[in-house]
Write a protein that holds these residues in place. Structure first.
Motif: not given
Length: 365
Positions: A218-231, A246-254
């Protein structure tokens, strides 16, 4: 339901239910009707052979296993089979997108798992194969469907089932079941399951039953999701301050949760431990752990699958299958078929037949 629960509703003993399940006895018609009503299934469900699927089912990647989740996971396994049967019912008529997913194994044969650098490289390879570049992904669910993954979303309130994935033969499936009102977290769930499909196809049920090994998977799949969505080659370049706002604007974009973005910054060394701890304290103080900005009905929309729904609609509109033929082919209750395919409630229910009789003059006479 347990045998005891079903027996209570049907008005028979638990032993009788056990005999019916094993085929040692056949219930009386009144009892059979009571069982069918209790389980909300048509009679065909009990007497018809099970509809075919695409092939042997792989391990289901549930988030948790054990005595406290066994009953829930067993129910999900049945729903997974129904999903595969539903999709297969249209396979000879509709052309599903070809499966276009890579498969990986850990490079270190002496270790059953991946290290973080390895997962980073795999996420980059998958993005490159999908032609995504380094920017945000507009719609994760539509992307998965375009790559041949059959996706459904059936909310299961109170069951703590976020998502799971599996293979039926050579066809991958993702079952999204979260009732969380967060489009960003729902996207992460989908990316997490993609991680299982590309990283863990070779994992068997024995490994899943090992809680420590499952936690690592599960940790590996979580890490993949983060790396896949946020290169790692692009996302850090847009993080210019450790201020939470500042992360609110980043959330709108990513379209990724603020908590997940902060964790990603920690993994990539963008922030040190103290900065991360301070950000998490601010999240708690603002009560964002339960609901962040851009969550809820007015926030980021929850991505809905469309492939299976469009297939069913096309099959019916073209006249290749009637609604009653679909119900007969699948045999389990139509409301569940509607949920699995994303059809509106009542779409497959039989329409009452109306016969207009206009008497002729002769008949009146």
């Amino acid at each position: 339901m347990t045998q005891t629960e079903l027996a209570s509703i049907a008005g028979v003993s638990r032993q009788s239910i056990s005999f019916y399940e094993s085929g040692e006895r056949v219930p009386e018609p009144a009892t059979m009707n009571a069982i069918a009503d209790a389980l909300e299934q048509p009679m065909a469900f009990f007497v018809k052979e099970e509809p075919p699927t695409f092939g042997m089912h792989s391990t289901n990647f549930f988030r948790k296993v054990g005595a406290d989740t066994k009953r829930r996971n067993m129910a999900c396994e049945v729903m997974a089979r129904w999903l595969s049967q539903t999709a297969y019912a249209f396979d000879s008529i509709a052309n599903y997108p070809a499966v276009d997913l890579p498969a990986f194994e850990p490079s270190n044969r002496g270790s059953p798992g991946y290290d973080e650098d390895e997962i980073e490289e795999i996420a980059e390879q998958v993005r490159q194969l999908f032609g995504l570049g380094l920017g945000p992904i507009s719609n994760v669910v539509r992307l998965l469907e375009s790559k041949g993954v059959l996706v459904c979303r059936v909310e299961m309130p109170g069951e703590k089932v976020e998502a799971f994935s599996f293979w039926s033969g050579a066809r991958p499936f993702i079952f999204l079941a979260s009732d969380k009102d967060s489009g960003a977290r729902a996207r992460f769930d989908a990316a997490h399951e993609l991680g299982h499909l590309v990283l863990h196809r070779w994992v068997d049920a024995v490994e899943i039953e090992d809680k420590d090994r499952l936690k690592e998977i599960e940790r590996e799949a979580d890490y993949f999701a983060g790396a896949f969505l946020l290169p790692r080659k692009s996302f850090p370049n847009e993080v210019f301050t450790p201020r939470l706002t500042a992360f609110v604007d980043l959330k709108t974009r990513w379209k990724v949760s603020i908590a997940a973005m902060i964790y990603r910054c920690k993994s990539l060394g963008v922030f040190d431990e103290q900065q991360v701890t301070n950000l998490y304290k601010q999240i708690s103080a603002k009560k964002w752990r339960r609901q962040e900005p851009l969550d809820g009905p007015s926030g980021l929309p929850i991505e809905q699958p469309i492939l299976l729904r469009r297939v069913v609609e096309l099959v019916i509109e073209s006249g290749r299958m009637e609604k009653d033929e679909i119900r007969a082919a699948l045999s389990f209750n139509p409301p569940m078929i509607e949920q699995l395919t994303g059809l509106p409630s009542g779409f497959l229910m039989p329409e009452s037949a109306e016969i207009d009789f206009v008497p002729s003059l002769k008949s009146i006479e």
